[in-house]
Every structure is written in structure tokens, then in C-alpha cells.
Motif scaffolding. Structure first.
Motif, mmCIF file in Angstrom:
data_model
loop_
_atom_site.group_PDB
_atom_site.id
_atom_site.type_symbol
_atom_site.label_atom_id
_atom_site.label_comp_id
_atom_site.label_asym_id
_atom_site.label_seq_id
_atom_site.Cartn_x
_atom_site.Cartn_y
_atom_site.Cartn_z
ATOM 1 N N ALA A 80 29.000 -0.820 -16.196
ATOM 2 C CA ALA A 80 30.354 -1.246 -15.819
ATOM 3 C C ALA A 80 31.140 -0.076 -15.224
ATOM 4 O O ALA A 80 31.905 -0.264 -14.275
ATOM 5 C CB ALA A 80 31.084 -1.816 -17.032
ATOM 6 N N ALA A 81 30.940 1.118 -15.768
ATOM 7 C CA ALA A 81 31.632 2.291 -15.228
ATOM 8 C C ALA A 81 31.176 2.588 -13.806
ATOM 9 O O ALA A 81 31.990 2.992 -12.965
ATOM 10 C CB ALA A 81 31.385 3.502 -16.131
ATOM 11 N N LYS A 82 29.902 2.377 -13.519
ATOM 12 C CA LYS A 82 29.407 2.590 -12.156
ATOM 13 C C LYS A 82 30.115 1.681 -11.157
ATOM 14 O O LYS A 82 30.469 2.096 -10.068
ATOM 15 C CB LYS A 82 27.900 2.342 -12.071
ATOM 16 C CG LYS A 82 27.061 3.520 -12.449
ATOM 17 C CD LYS A 82 25.644 3.286 -12.010
ATOM 18 C CE LYS A 82 24.762 3.108 -13.193
ATOM 19 N NZ LYS A 82 23.366 2.887 -12.855
ATOM 20 N N VAL A 86 32.171 4.175 -8.696
ATOM 21 C CA VAL A 86 31.499 4.450 -7.424
ATOM 22 C C VAL A 86 32.145 3.577 -6.350
ATOM 23 O O VAL A 86 32.019 2.362 -6.377
ATOM 24 C CB VAL A 86 29.981 4.164 -7.518
ATOM 25 C CG1 VAL A 86 29.314 4.364 -6.173
ATOM 26 C CG2 VAL A 86 29.346 5.048 -8.567
ATOM 27 N N PRO A 87 32.852 4.200 -5.423
ATOM 28 C CA PRO A 87 33.542 3.401 -4.410
ATOM 29 C C PRO A 87 32.577 2.807 -3.397
ATOM 30 O O PRO A 87 31.533 3.386 -3.085
ATOM 31 C CB PRO A 87 34.487 4.407 -3.741
ATOM 32 C CG PRO A 87 33.844 5.732 -3.958
ATOM 33 C CD PRO A 87 33.089 5.631 -5.256
ATOM 34 N N PHE A 88 32.952 1.641 -2.899
ATOM 35 C CA PHE A 88 32.165 1.002 -1.848
ATOM 36 C C PHE A 88 32.407 1.795 -0.572
ATOM 37 O O PHE A 88 33.536 2.198 -0.299
ATOM 38 C CB PHE A 88 32.604 -0.454 -1.690
ATOM 39 C CG PHE A 88 31.625 -1.289 -0.934
ATOM 40 C CD1 PHE A 88 30.452 -1.695 -1.523
ATOM 41 C CD2 PHE A 88 31.870 -1.662 0.374
ATOM 42 C CE1 PHE A 88 29.542 -2.466 -0.848
ATOM 43 C CE2 PHE A 88 30.969 -2.421 1.070
ATOM 44 C CZ PHE A 88 29.800 -2.835 0.453
ATOM 45 N N LEU A 142 34.075 -9.215 -5.890
ATOM 46 C CA LEU A 142 32.998 -8.730 -6.762
ATOM 47 C C LEU A 142 32.899 -7.210 -6.761
ATOM 48 O O LEU A 142 32.363 -6.624 -7.691
ATOM 49 C CB LEU A 142 31.658 -9.326 -6.328
ATOM 50 C CG LEU A 142 31.487 -10.814 -6.569
ATOM 51 C CD1 LEU A 142 30.157 -11.277 -6.001
ATOM 52 C CD2 LEU A 142 31.586 -11.137 -8.035
ATOM 53 N N GLU A 143 33.423 -6.589 -5.710
ATOM 54 C CA GLU A 143 33.371 -5.138 -5.598
ATOM 55 C C GLU A 143 34.107 -4.461 -6.749
ATOM 56 O O GLU A 143 33.683 -3.429 -7.247
ATOM 57 C CB GLU A 143 33.998 -4.732 -4.262
ATOM 58 C CG GLU A 143 33.986 -3.267 -3.985
ATOM 59 C CD GLU A 143 34.627 -2.972 -2.641
ATOM 60 O OE1 GLU A 143 35.234 -1.902 -2.533
ATOM 61 O OE2 GLU A 143 34.536 -3.794 -1.722
ATOM 62 N N ASN A 144 35.212 -5.035 -7.186
ATOM 63 C CA ASN A 144 35.971 -4.479 -8.305
ATOM 64 C C ASN A 144 36.439 -5.615 -9.211
ATOM 65 O O ASN A 144 37.500 -6.189 -8.985
ATOM 66 C CB ASN A 144 37.171 -3.667 -7.800
ATOM 67 C CG ASN A 144 37.859 -2.952 -8.925
ATOM 68 O OD1 ASN A 144 37.373 -2.928 -10.054
ATOM 69 N ND2 ASN A 144 39.003 -2.376 -8.636
ATOM 70 N N PRO A 145 35.660 -5.941 -10.239
ATOM 71 C CA PRO A 145 36.026 -7.062 -11.115
ATOM 72 C C PRO A 145 37.089 -6.706 -12.153
ATOM 73 O O PRO A 145 37.489 -7.547 -12.932
ATOM 74 C CB PRO A 145 34.709 -7.408 -11.800
ATOM 75 C CG PRO A 145 33.974 -6.117 -11.832
ATOM 76 C CD PRO A 145 34.358 -5.393 -10.568
#
Length: 170
Positions: A80-82, A86-88, A142-145
Motif C-alpha cells: 500500500a505504501a508503494k 511511488v508517483p506515476f 486507481l493511481e491513488n486510492p
């Protein structure tokens, strides 16, 4: 987290087994980089210490399963931390946006040549473009839930349920 008000402004209910003082758990956690790992370490140390002193009469297979579940929990936390840390890639996002705009311009021309009719061309163009644009918007969500808009995970409720489960087990 959705701006300065986001999740940081929410007051979470917490269990308070932490002592106070200069070398307290609170002091250690306030200066720690990875608080979750530190607490998992404390739990693992306490279980090992209790097992070695025979304070806990748990059979070794069950105790090893407890260690495994703590490890699985830390693995889930790190996954979950990843997602959060980690930015897209920004250039990829910009390229996808540019290609979607190009698709909006070019697809009606290609579909008109393929179908030959104005009504069918307009309908196909609309639905195909809507589909691709919708997929792009879903990917953005979905990129940042984590956050506080309607499509994000209900972190406050999940946290409260977790605290209630912990409270019941004590």
C-alpha cells in the motif's frame, strides 16, 4: 491526501497503551522514520521474549503462524505504501492525454470512412471515445486510492473498525 484539510485534519480514535517519559514509546515513535515497522518490531520482540520466558504457553506451530501473519501484514502495508509513495510518471500521463485528444480528433474521420453513414459514425465515435476516456479516468482514480473523494478507500471507517476489533480483543 486531498489538500491541507484531507485526512490530516481528521481526529482518529486510538488505543493509548503508550507510556510517557523521556525514553517512552511515544518519544521513540515521534523520532522514528517508519513507525509501523517500529511497532511491528516491538510486537515481535514482545512475543519472542514472552515465549522464551515461558510466559506464553503457545505451541511453536501456532506461534510461527502468528509471526507469519505479522509478516503478511507488513507486506500488505509495504504494498500500500508503494502505491502511495511511488508517483506515476508525469510524462506518461501527459502522453496519454495527448493521445486521447488526438484520438478524439481522428477517430470520427476514420469511423466515417469505415461506416459511410453520418448517424452510425457519430454513435460509434461517441461510444468508442467515451470508453477510452472513461478507462483513462478510472486509471487516474486507481493511481491513488487514498484520499477523501467519493471513489477513495474509506480509511476512517476501516481504521475505526480495526480499533474496535483491537479493543474487543483486549
Amino acid at each position: 491526501w486531498g489538500g491541507s484539510e484531507g485526512l490530516h485534519a481528521i481526529k482518529f480514535r486510538v488505543l493509548d497503551p503508550i507510556s510517557s517519559g523521556p525514553n517512552s514509546e511515544y518519544e521513540i515513535l515521534s523520532h522514528c522514520n517508519d513507525k509501523v515497522l517500529q511497532i511491528a518490531e516491538w510486537i515481535t520482540e514482545a512475543m519472542t521474549f514472552a515465549s522464551q520466558k515461558n510466559w506464553c504457553q503457545t505451541p511453536p506451530p501456532i506461534l510461527s503462524r502468528v509471526y507469519q501473519e505479522i509478516s503478511n501484514g507488513m507486506l500488505g502495508y509495504n504494498q500500500a505504501a508503494k502505491v502511495t509513495l511511488v508517483p506515476f510518471p508525469f510524462p506518461f500521463t501527459q502522453m496519454v492525454s495527448l493521445l486521447l485528444i488526438s484520438f478524439v480528433v481522428i477517430s470520427p474521420i476514420v469511423i466515417a470512412q469505415w461506416t459511410g453513414g453520418p448517424f452510425l459514425s457519430a454513435a460509434f465515435s461517441f461510444f468508442v471515445t467515451l470508453g477510452y476516456w472513461g478507462l483513462n479516468e478510472i486509471c487516474g482514480e486507481l493511481e491513488n486510492p487514498f484520499g477523501d473523494d467519493a471513489n477513495d478507500l474509506p480509511l476512517v471507517e476501516i481504521h475505526q473498525e480495526f480499533i474496535e476489533a483491537l479493543s474487543e480483543s483486549i
